[in-house]
Design an enzyme around this catalytic site. Sequence first.
Site, PDB file in Angstrom:
ATOM      1  N   LYS A  53       0.804  -1.468  -0.096  1.00 42.62           N
ATOM      2  CA  LYS A  53       0.012   0.057  -0.065  1.00 42.62           C
ATOM      3  C   LYS A  53       0.735   1.232   0.044  1.00 42.62           C
ATOM      4  O   LYS A  53       0.305   2.099  -0.763  1.00 42.62           O
ATOM      5  CB  LYS A  53      -0.816  -0.107   1.313  1.00 42.62           C
ATOM      6  CG  LYS A  53      -2.032  -1.054   1.069  1.00 42.62           C
ATOM      7  CD  LYS A  53      -2.634  -1.141   2.404  1.00 42.62           C
ATOM      8  CE  LYS A  53      -3.926  -2.505   2.208  1.00 42.62           C
ATOM      9  NZ  LYS A  53      -4.532  -2.775   3.504  1.00 42.62           N
ATOM     10  N   GLN A  97      -4.579  -1.721   9.590  1.00 41.58           N
ATOM     11  CA  GLN A  97      -4.349  -3.198   8.802  1.00 41.58           C
ATOM     12  C   GLN A  97      -5.107  -4.113   9.967  1.00 41.58           C
ATOM     13  O   GLN A  97      -4.868  -4.184  11.169  1.00 41.58           O
ATOM     14  CB  GLN A  97      -3.014  -3.311   8.561  1.00 41.58           C
ATOM     15  CG  GLN A  97      -2.654  -4.486   7.882  1.00 41.58           C
ATOM     16  CD  GLN A  97      -3.238  -4.538   6.417  1.00 41.58           C
ATOM     17  OE1 GLN A  97      -3.262  -3.571   5.671  1.00 41.58           O
ATOM     18  NE2 GLN A  97      -3.803  -5.655   5.955  1.00 41.58           N
ATOM     19  N   ASP A 120     -11.521   2.354   4.414  1.00 35.26           N
ATOM     20  CA  ASP A 120     -11.899   1.066   4.258  1.00 35.26           C
ATOM     21  C   ASP A 120     -13.146   0.982   4.124  1.00 35.26           C
ATOM     22  O   ASP A 120     -13.893  -0.243   3.900  1.00 35.26           O
ATOM     23  CB  ASP A 120     -11.266   0.264   5.521  1.00 35.26           C
ATOM     24  CG  ASP A 120      -9.823  -0.353   5.345  1.00 35.26           C
ATOM     25  OD1 ASP A 120      -9.713  -0.762   4.119  1.00 35.26           O
ATOM     26  OD2 ASP A 120      -9.292  -0.616   6.246  1.00 35.26           O
TER      27      ASP A 120
END
Length: 281
Positions: A53, A97, A120
Amino acid sequence: MVGSVRILSGRAFAKGVRSDLKDMIASCSGRPPGLAVIQVGEDPASQLYVSMKEKACRKTGIVSTMVRLEREATEEELLAVIDSLNTDPCVDGILCQLPLPDHISPARIASAIVPEKDVDGFHPINVGKLWRGEEGLFPCTPVGIVALLKEHAIVMEGERSVIVGRSNIVGKPMAALLLREHATVTLAHSRTKDLPELCRTASILIAAVGRPRFLTREFISPGATVIDVGTSQTEDGLSGDVDFDDVCGICGAITPVPGGVGPLTIAFLLSNTVKAWKSRI
Ligand code: NAP
C-alpha cells in the site's frame, strides 16, 4: 482468453485506475492526498500488504504515513493514535491493517475513525450509507469488483448473483453494491444448504470463502462470470477459492488468482483516499 473463457485481469484494469488517479493528483495544485496506515504487531502477511500500500501511494502521488505499534499496544493507545490522525489536516484517509491482536476490538477501532477519513468503509455510518443507497466510502474489494464487471460490460441488472461468504469486509458490502446495480442477490455461508445447486443458479458468482479451490465445476452454471476473491497460501503458492482449471471449461469469464481481485483492492483504496481528499480540499 483461455479457450472460450474470458480472463478478467484485475492487474491490467488496476494499472489504468492508478494511472488515472496519478494524472488527476498531478493536475491539482496544493496539498497532495494523505493516507495513514496503522499496523499493530508484526504479522508477516500484514507487513507485506502494508508495504504494498505504501509503495502504491508513493507511485501515485499520495503521501503515506506509517504508524507501527507493538503487538502489546493497548486498545486505548491505538484509539489515541486514531484520535490524532482524525484531526490531522494533512491526513485524508486512515486505515488500520487487519487482523488486529485479540485484545483489540476491530469494531471499536472501525467506529473510532471519522467516517470522512474511513477509506476502508468499515465505519457504521458508511455501512449504513451503503445500504441506504447514499454516497460514502465503501469497502475497496467489492467496489473494485463492481468496477471490473462494468469495465468488461458484464450485465448486473436483473441477473442472479450468488456471493459465497458473508464477511463485513467482502460478502455483505458486495451484496449491497450488487443490489445497487439492480442484480438479484443471494448471500451464502457455511450454514447454507445445497450450496452447489444454489451456486448453479448464478450468472455472477462471487467466491469469498478463504478455502483454496473450494468451488469446483459442480458449482458453476455454463457461461457464468466467476469472481474469485479468495487468497490462501498453500504448498503450491497463492490459491483462490475457485478451482480455476476445473471450472475454466464451463464458466464464461473468470478472475485469475493472482492478478484478479487482489490488485483491485489496492487501486480502489487509492481511489477512496483521493475521494476523501477531494471532499476535504
Ligand atoms: P472470512 O471473514 O473468513 O469469511 C469467510 C466466509 O466464508 C464466511 O462468511 C463463512 O461463513 C464462509 N464459509 C466458510 N466456509 C464455508 C463453506 N464450507 N461453505 C460456505 N461458506 C463458507 O473471510 P473474508 O475476509 O471475507 O475473506 C475471504 C477470502 O477472501 C480470504 O481468502 C481472504 O484472504 C480473501 N480476501 C482477498 C482480498 C483481495 O484483495 N484479494 C480482500 C479481502 C479478502 P460463516 O459466516 O457462516 O462462517
